[in-house]
Design a protein around this motif. Sequence first.
Motif, mmCIF file in Angstrom:
data_model
loop_
_atom_site.group_PDB
_atom_site.id
_atom_site.type_symbol
_atom_site.label_atom_id
_atom_site.label_comp_id
_atom_site.label_asym_id
_atom_site.label_seq_id
_atom_site.Cartn_x
_atom_site.Cartn_y
_atom_site.Cartn_z
ATOM 1 N N THR A 27 0.793 -1.234 0.000
ATOM 2 C CA THR A 27 0.000 0.000 0.000
ATOM 3 C C THR A 27 0.824 1.282 0.000
ATOM 4 O O THR A 27 0.241 2.372 0.002
ATOM 5 C CB THR A 27 -0.955 0.031 1.212
ATOM 6 N N GLU A 28 2.153 1.191 -0.001
ATOM 7 C CA GLU A 28 2.986 2.395 0.041
ATOM 8 C C GLU A 28 3.938 2.409 -1.148
ATOM 9 O O GLU A 28 4.628 1.424 -1.428
ATOM 10 C CB GLU A 28 3.785 2.447 1.346
ATOM 11 N N ALA A 29 4.009 3.569 -1.827
ATOM 12 C CA ALA A 29 4.827 3.716 -3.035
ATOM 13 C C ALA A 29 6.286 3.357 -2.785
ATOM 14 O O ALA A 29 6.927 2.720 -3.623
ATOM 15 C CB ALA A 29 4.704 5.141 -3.575
ATOM 16 N N GLU A 30 6.816 3.756 -1.637
ATOM 17 C CA GLU A 30 8.236 3.500 -1.361
ATOM 18 C C GLU A 30 8.556 2.012 -1.373
ATOM 19 O O GLU A 30 9.693 1.621 -1.636
ATOM 20 C CB GLU A 30 8.656 4.113 -0.033
ATOM 21 N N HIS A 31 7.568 1.172 -1.094
ATOM 22 C CA HIS A 31 7.771 -0.276 -1.120
ATOM 23 C C HIS A 31 7.367 -0.881 -2.471
ATOM 24 O O HIS A 31 8.113 -1.679 -3.047
ATOM 25 C CB HIS A 31 6.972 -0.956 -0.012
ATOM 26 N N LEU A 32 6.190 -0.515 -2.973
ATOM 27 C CA LEU A 32 5.681 -1.097 -4.215
ATOM 28 C C LEU A 32 6.659 -0.952 -5.368
ATOM 29 O O LEU A 32 6.813 -1.861 -6.185
ATOM 30 C CB LEU A 32 4.341 -0.451 -4.590
ATOM 31 N N SER A 33 7.335 0.165 -5.422
ATOM 32 C CA SER A 33 8.240 0.420 -6.543
ATOM 33 C C SER A 33 9.428 -0.536 -6.570
ATOM 34 O O SER A 33 10.092 -0.670 -7.595
ATOM 35 C CB SER A 33 8.735 1.863 -6.501
ATOM 36 N N HIS A 34 9.682 -1.254 -5.484
ATOM 37 C CA HIS A 34 10.814 -2.177 -5.412
ATOM 38 C C HIS A 34 10.477 -3.609 -5.825
ATOM 39 O O HIS A 34 11.396 -4.385 -6.094
ATOM 40 C CB HIS A 34 11.392 -2.201 -3.990
ATOM 41 N N TRP A 35 9.180 -3.961 -5.838
ATOM 42 C CA TRP A 35 8.898 -5.375 -6.072
ATOM 43 C C TRP A 35 7.693 -5.667 -6.966
ATOM 44 O O TRP A 35 7.604 -6.755 -7.524
ATOM 45 C CB TRP A 35 8.705 -6.094 -4.736
ATOM 46 N N MET A 36 6.781 -4.744 -7.126
ATOM 47 C CA MET A 36 5.533 -5.041 -7.841
ATOM 48 C C MET A 36 5.758 -4.913 -9.356
ATOM 49 O O MET A 36 5.481 -3.878 -9.956
ATOM 50 C CB MET A 36 4.411 -4.110 -7.384
ATOM 51 N N ARG A 37 6.325 -5.979 -9.930
ATOM 52 C CA ARG A 37 6.583 -5.977 -11.360
ATOM 53 C C ARG A 37 6.945 -7.391 -11.799
ATOM 54 O O ARG A 37 7.436 -8.182 -11.010
ATOM 55 C CB ARG A 37 7.708 -5.025 -11.704
ATOM 56 N N PRO A 38 6.714 -7.665 -13.069
ATOM 57 C CA PRO A 38 7.194 -8.948 -13.587
ATOM 58 C C PRO A 38 8.704 -8.901 -13.811
ATOM 59 O O PRO A 38 9.289 -7.817 -13.910
ATOM 60 C CB PRO A 38 6.457 -9.102 -14.926
ATOM 61 N N PRO A 39 9.343 -10.049 -13.919
ATOM 62 C CA PRO A 39 10.780 -10.079 -14.169
ATOM 63 C C PRO A 39 11.092 -9.353 -15.480
ATOM 64 O O PRO A 39 10.347 -9.438 -16.439
ATOM 65 C CB PRO A 39 11.111 -11.559 -14.280
ATOM 66 N N GLY A 40 12.195 -8.640 -15.490
ATOM 67 C CA GLY A 40 12.616 -7.938 -16.689
ATOM 68 C C GLY A 40 11.983 -6.572 -16.875
ATOM 69 O O GLY A 40 12.272 -5.876 -17.843
ATOM 70 N N MET A 41 11.116 -6.189 -15.959
ATOM 71 C CA MET A 41 10.456 -4.887 -16.034
ATOM 72 C C MET A 41 10.970 -4.009 -14.896
ATOM 73 O O MET A 41 11.423 -4.498 -13.871
ATOM 74 C CB MET A 41 8.935 -5.037 -15.932
ATOM 75 N N VAL A 42 10.862 -2.702 -15.087
ATOM 76 C CA VAL A 42 11.210 -1.739 -14.059
ATOM 77 C C VAL A 42 10.049 -0.761 -13.924
ATOM 78 O O VAL A 42 9.389 -0.426 -14.910
ATOM 79 C CB VAL A 42 12.545 -1.013 -14.392
ATOM 80 N N MET A 43 9.756 -0.355 -12.696
ATOM 81 C CA MET A 43 8.681 0.598 -12.463
ATOM 82 C C MET A 43 9.259 2.002 -12.626
ATOM 83 O O MET A 43 10.183 2.383 -11.914
ATOM 84 C CB MET A 43 8.074 0.414 -11.061
#
Length: 172
Positions: A27-43
Motif C-alpha cells: 500500500t505504500e509507493a516506497e515499497h511497491l516500486s521495489h517489487w511489484m513488477r514482472p521479471p525484466g520490467m522496471v517501475m
Amino acid sequence: MTDRLSAPFVFEQFVNAPRELVYAAFTEAEHLSHWMRPPGMVMTQCGVDAREGGSFHYALRAEAMPLAPVMWGKWTFRELKAPERIVAVVQFSDAAGGVTRHPMAAQWPLYTLSTTTLVQESEGTRIHLEWRALNAEQIEEAVFNSSHAGMTVGWSSSMQLLASYLGKIQAA
C-alpha cells in the motif's frame, strides 16, 4: 448494482516478515516500486493514495529497453483494512489514469477484482490473493480463466522479489 465475478485465480505465498510490513509493502509507493513488477520490467512511475476510493497508479517498461513504451496500470482501492485485507479494482491504464485494454491481449477484461488477505503466522505472513474478472463479457472471462497458469508464474516472480526486498529492509 451487484458485481458479476468470474471464477477466481488463487495464489498463496508465505513471507518471513510481520503482517504490518507486508501490508505496507502492498500500500505504500516506497515499497511497491521495489517489487511489484514482472521479471525484466522496471517501475518508472509510482503513485499511491492508500484510502478507499484512492489508487495505486504505475508505469512499467522493459528494463533492457530504456526507450521502449511504458505500460500503465491502476488499482482503485475498494477496501483497506490494515493490516489484514486489501480489495482493489485492477485495470490497465494510460498516463492520466484512464481505462485501457491490455496492450498484448485485446480480450482481457477491462476490470478485475483483487482481494489480498494477510494472515500473521508464527514466523511471518501468509499472503492469500484472489483475483477475478469483474463484470466481464464471456470471452473476456474465458481469456482471464485461461491465463491462470501464466498469472501463477508472474505472481511467483513478483513474490520472490517481495520476499527478497522484505529481507533486505528488515536486515538494514
